[in-house]
Design an enzyme around this catalytic site. Structure first.
Site, PDB file in Angstrom:
ATOM      1  N   ASN A   5       0.746  -1.195  -0.027  1.00 32.03           N
ATOM      2  CA  ASN A   5       0.112   0.035  -0.014  1.00 32.03           C
ATOM      3  C   ASN A   5       0.855   1.319   0.045  1.00 32.03           C
ATOM      4  OD1 ASN A   5       0.861  -0.135   2.616  1.00 32.03           O
ATOM      5  ND2 ASN A   5      -1.106  -0.302   3.569  1.00 32.03           N
ATOM      6  N   ARG A  20       3.537   7.673  10.998  1.00 27.52           N
ATOM      7  CA  ARG A  20       2.912   7.126  12.337  1.00 27.52           C
ATOM      8  C   ARG A  20       2.733   8.367  13.215  1.00 27.52           C
ATOM      9  NH1 ARG A  20       1.303   3.413  10.040  1.00 27.52           N
ATOM     10  NH2 ARG A  20       1.875   1.322  10.096  1.00 27.52           N
ATOM     11  N   GLN A  37      -4.131   4.207  18.539  1.00 30.87           N
ATOM     12  CA  GLN A  37      -5.389   3.897  17.530  1.00 30.87           C
ATOM     13  C   GLN A  37      -6.432   3.014  17.860  1.00 30.87           C
ATOM     14  OE1 GLN A  37      -3.497   5.767  13.567  1.00 30.87           O
ATOM     15  NE2 GLN A  37      -4.075   3.348  13.575  1.00 30.87           N
ATOM     16  N   HIS A  93      -7.335   6.486  10.195  1.00 32.22           N
ATOM     17  CA  HIS A  93      -6.067   5.710   9.346  1.00 32.22           C
ATOM     18  C   HIS A  93      -6.605   4.911   8.116  1.00 32.22           C
ATOM     19  CE1 HIS A  93      -1.878   3.526   9.964  1.00 32.22           C
ATOM     20  NE2 HIS A  93      -2.332   4.024   8.866  1.00 32.22           N
TER      21      HIS A  93
HETATM   22  P1  NDP Z   1      10.134   1.741   3.496  1.00 24.07           P
HETATM   23  O1  NDP Z   1      10.793   1.003   4.341  1.00 24.07           O
HETATM   24  O2  NDP Z   1      10.142   1.476   1.861  1.00 24.07           O
HETATM   25  O3  NDP Z   1      11.044   3.026   3.611  1.00 24.07           O
HETATM   26  C1  NDP Z   1      11.053   3.614   4.931  1.00 24.07           C
HETATM   27  C2  NDP Z   1      12.420   4.536   4.810  1.00 24.07           C
HETATM   28  O4  NDP Z   1      12.608   5.222   5.966  1.00 24.07           O
HETATM   29  C3  NDP Z   1      13.353   4.024   4.288  1.00 24.07           C
HETATM   30  O5  NDP Z   1      14.148   4.702   3.353  1.00 24.07           O
HETATM   31  C4  NDP Z   1      14.379   4.211   5.603  1.00 24.07           C
HETATM   32  O6  NDP Z   1      15.590   4.446   5.365  1.00 24.07           O
HETATM   33  C5  NDP Z   1      13.866   5.596   6.274  1.00 24.07           C
HETATM   34  N1  NDP Z   1      14.246   5.953   7.625  1.00 24.07           N
HETATM   35  C6  NDP Z   1      14.216   4.933   8.755  1.00 24.07           C
HETATM   36  N2  NDP Z   1      14.443   5.603   9.618  1.00 24.07           N
HETATM   37  C7  NDP Z   1      14.824   6.864   9.226  1.00 24.07           C
HETATM   38  C8  NDP Z   1      15.331   7.986  10.004  1.00 24.07           C
HETATM   39  N3  NDP Z   1      15.690   7.868  11.287  1.00 24.07           N
HETATM   40  N4  NDP Z   1      15.683   9.110   9.415  1.00 24.07           N
HETATM   41  C9  NDP Z   1      15.303   9.304   8.006  1.00 24.07           C
HETATM   42  N5  NDP Z   1      15.003   8.155   7.426  1.00 24.07           N
HETATM   43  C10 NDP Z   1      14.710   7.064   7.903  1.00 24.07           C
HETATM   44  O7  NDP Z   1       8.537   1.926   3.715  1.00 24.07           O
HETATM   45  P2  NDP Z   1       7.377   2.518   3.201  1.00 24.07           P
HETATM   46  O8  NDP Z   1       8.003   3.793   2.323  1.00 24.07           O
HETATM   47  O9  NDP Z   1       6.552   1.788   2.239  1.00 24.07           O
HETATM   48  O10 NDP Z   1       6.666   2.999   4.488  1.00 24.07           O
HETATM   49  C11 NDP Z   1       6.849   3.746   5.329  1.00 24.07           C
HETATM   50  C12 NDP Z   1       6.315   3.914   6.709  1.00 24.07           C
HETATM   51  O11 NDP Z   1       5.044   4.579   6.140  1.00 24.07           O
HETATM   52  C13 NDP Z   1       5.782   2.565   7.418  1.00 24.07           C
HETATM   53  O12 NDP Z   1       6.872   2.050   8.123  1.00 24.07           O
HETATM   54  C14 NDP Z   1       4.537   2.944   7.876  1.00 24.07           C
HETATM   55  O13 NDP Z   1       4.977   3.379   9.459  1.00 24.07           O
HETATM   56  C15 NDP Z   1       3.961   3.956   7.137  1.00 24.07           C
HETATM   57  N6  NDP Z   1       2.760   3.690   6.333  1.00 24.07           N
HETATM   58  C16 NDP Z   1       1.628   3.961   6.637  1.00 24.07           C
HETATM   59  C17 NDP Z   1       0.431   3.768   5.794  1.00 24.07           C
HETATM   60  C18 NDP Z   1      -0.894   4.377   6.206  1.00 24.07           C
HETATM   61  O14 NDP Z   1      -1.726   3.751   5.727  1.00 24.07           O
HETATM   62  N7  NDP Z   1      -0.993   5.467   6.657  1.00 24.07           N
HETATM   63  C19 NDP Z   1       0.377   2.674   5.111  1.00 24.07           C
HETATM   64  C20 NDP Z   1       1.929   2.102   4.901  1.00 24.07           C
HETATM   65  C21 NDP Z   1       2.822   2.755   5.659  1.00 24.07           C
HETATM   66  P3  NDP Z   1      16.723   3.443   5.131  1.00 24.07           P
HETATM   67  O15 NDP Z   1      15.974   2.116   4.590  1.00 24.07           O
HETATM   68  O16 NDP Z   1      17.488   4.045   3.977  1.00 24.07           O
HETATM   69  O17 NDP Z   1      17.527   3.080   6.284  1.00 24.07           O
END
Ligand code: NDP
Length: 400
Positions: free
Chosen positions: A147, A285, A314, A333
Site C-alpha cells: 500500500n 505514524r 489507535q 487511518h
Molecule cells: P520503506 O521501508 O520503503 O521506507 C522507509 C524509509 O524510512 C527507508 O528509506 C528508511 O531508510 C527511512 N528511515 C528509517 N529511519 C529513518 C530516520 N531515522 N531518518 C530518516 N529516514 C529514515 O517503507 P514505506 O515507504 O513503504 O513505508 C514507510 C512507513 O509509512 C511505514 O513504516 C509505515 O509506518 C507508514 N505507512 C503508513 C500507511 C498508512 O496507511 N498511513 C501505510 C503504509 C505505510 P533506510 O532504509 O535508507 O535506512
C-alpha cells in the site's frame, strides 16, 4: 493445526456493501522498483471487495480451514478483557492491520507462549514490541510495498488540500455559503514551494515522483542516500539531517517508520526550526510527532496546517486534541486501506501464510524480524527497540 488470530476493524455501520461504487480495480502485478505484487497460489476473494473489516476476514477462512487450522477474527482488541487477549493465549499466528492495530506489547507476548508469527496485513510493524519479538524469536513480517503507493497518492492529496485550503472551502458550500474571501484568505499555490520528505523509501520516493510535475523544489533526508541518477532524474536535494531540511521547506511530509530513532522526532524544538507557516503531512505514524507540540504550533501559527491519517494510540480517544485543533485535515487511518490496497495486502497475507505453513522461506523483503534479529526490510528501515509504550490508552476509549 494452528490457531490464527486475526484482528480487523469493524464492518461499516450500514453493513458490508451489496454493490460497490466500481465494478473492478486495476490489476497491479509489479511495483516501481521491479518487485512483484503478492504471488499466493490462489485467492478466495474478488479484488475490490471489502476485506479489511471483520466480515471480509482478509479472504483467508477457506484456505486456512481447508488445512485444518482455526481462524478467529475479532475487532475487540483493547484491554485485558478483550477477545484478542483471551484468544492470544494459544495462538500461533497473529494478524493485524496498522489501521486498527492489535498492540503486541511485551506483556501480551509473555501471555502467548505459542506465538511464532506476527503478520502485518499492510506496512508498519511498530505495533509489535520488536525488541520483545527479537528476544522471543518471533518472526514479524509485513506486506512490503502493498500500500505504499496508496499512501503516496494520499500524501499528494493532503499537501494540495492544505496549501489550497480545500477542506474549509468545501465546508462553506455545505453550509450554503459563497464566501470567496474566507476561502481565499488562507489559499496558496503549491507551485514554487519547497517540499521535503523525511525518508525516501517506497512511499517517500513515490511522493517525490508524483510531485515532480508540480514544478516545486524537492528535498529529502534519509539514512541511505538515493542513487545519484535518481536524485538527478527527480531534481531532488538531499540533506544530511532532518533539521537542515525542515529549515528550507514550506511543506514537510513524514514517510519513515516509527522506531526508537524517530519517536517524537517532530517535537517543540524541531517545529521551532521550521519556517513560520509551514505545513506538515504525516501519514507515517502519529507518534513520530509530539501530539501537544503539533496542536500548540497550529494555534500559534508556527504551522499553517497539519494533515495525516495516523494517530497514537489507535483508535484515537474522543478527546484527542488533533480532532479539534485548528487548520487540520485529519482522517482516521485510511490511506493504506483503499479497496485497491486491501486486495494486495490480503493476497500478501495469504502468500506469507502459505510459506509459513509449508515451511518455505518468506520473501526477504517481507521480513522485519526473523531468527532473533531485525531482518530483510526491517534490517534496512528500523532500529531494534520498542515503540508500543502508551498503547494501553486505547482501553480508555472503550469506556469513554
Ligand atoms: P520503506 O521501508 O520503503 O521506507 C522507509 C524509509 O524510512 C527507508 O528509506 C528508511 O531508510 C527511512 N528511515 C528509517 N529511519 C529513518 C530516520 N531515522 N531518518 C530518516 N529516514 C529514515 O517503507 P514505506 O515507504 O513503504 O513505508 C514507510 C512507513 O509509512 C511505514 O513504516 C509505515 O509506518 C507508514 N505507512 C503508513 C500507511 C498508512 O496507511 N498511513 C501505510 C503504509 C505505510 P533506510 O532504509 O535508507 O535506512
Amino acid at each position: 493445526m494452528a490457531k490464527v488470530l486475526c484482528v480487523l476493524y469493524d464492518d461499516p455501520i450500514d453493513g458490508v456493501p451489496e454493490q460497490y461504487a466500481r465494478d473492478e480495480i486495476p490489476r497491479i502485478t509489479k511495483y516501481h522498483d521491479g518487485q512483484t505484487a503478492p504471488t499466493p497460489s490462489a485467492i478466495d476473494f474478488k479484488p475490490g471487495e471489502l476485506l479489511g473489516s471483520v466480515s471480509g476476514e482478509l479472504g483467508l477462512r477457506a484456505f486456512l480451514e481447508a488445512q485444518g487450522h482455526v481462524l478467529v477474527v475479532t475487532s475487540d482488541k483493547d484491554g485485558p478483557d478483550s477477545e484478542f487477549e483471551r484468544e492470544l493465549i494459544d495462538a500461533e499466528v497473529v494478524i493485524s492491520q496498522p489501521f486498527w492495530p492489535a498492540y503486541l506489547t511485551a506483556a501480551r507476548i509473555a501471555k502467548a507462549p505459542q506465538l511464532k508469527l506476527a503478520l502485518t496485513a499492510g506496512i508498519g510493524s511498530d505495533h509489535v514490541d520488536l525488541q520483545a519479538a527479537i528476544e522471543r524469536g518471533i518472526t514479524v513480517a509485513e506486506v512490503t510495498f502493498s500500500n505504499s503507493i496508496s499512501v503516496a497518492e494520499h500524501v499528494v492529496m493532503m499537501i494540495l488540500s492544505l496549501v489550497r485550503n480545500y477542506l474549509p472551502s468545501h465546508e462553506w458550500v455545505l453550509k450554503g455559503g459563497w464566501n470567496i474571501a474566507d476561502c481565499a484568505a488562507r489559499a496558496y499555490d503549491l507551485e514554487g514551494m519547497h517540499v521535503g520528505t523525511v525518508a525516501a523509501g517506497r512511499i517517500g520516493s513515490g511522493v517525490l515522483r508524483r510531485l515532480k510535475p508540480f514544478e516545486v523544489n524537492l528535498h529529502y533526508t534519509d539514512r541511505h542516500r538515493l542513487p545519484e541518477h535518481v536524485e538527478k532524474e527527480l531534481g531532488v536535494t538531499w540533506h544530511p539531517d532532518v533539521e537542515s531540511m525542515v529549515k528550507v521547506c514550506d511543506v514537510v511530509t513524514i514517510n519513515c517508520p516509527l522506531h526508537p530513532e524517530t519517536e517524537h522526532l517532530f517535537d517543540e524544538r524541531m517545529i521551532a526550526k521550521m519556517k513560520r507557516g509551514a505545513y506538515i503531512v504525516n501519514t507515517a505514524r502519529g507518534k513520530i510527532c509530539d501530539r501537544d507540540a503539533i496542536a500548540r504550533a497550529l494555534e500559534s501559527g508556527q504551522l499553517a496546517g497539519y494533515a495525516g491519517d495516523v494517530w497514537f494510540p489507535q483508535p484515537a480517544p474522543r478527546d484527542h486534541p488533533w480532532r479539534t485543533m485548528p487548520h487540520h485535515g485529519m482522517t482516521p487511518h485510511t490511506s493504506g486501506t483503499t479497496l485497491s490496497a486491501q486486495a494486495r495486502y490480503a493476497a500478501g497475507a495469504r502468500e506469507i501464510l502459505e510459506c509459513w505453513f509449508s515451511k518455505r522461506p518468506i520473501r526477504e523483503e517481507y521480513l522485519i524480524v526473523d531468527g532473533g534479529r531485525l531482518a530483510g526490510a526491517g534490517a534496512h528501515a528500523y532500529s531494534a527497540g520498542n515503540a508500543t509504550s502508551g498503547s494501553e490508552e486505547t482501553s480508555r476509549l472503550k469506556t469513554s
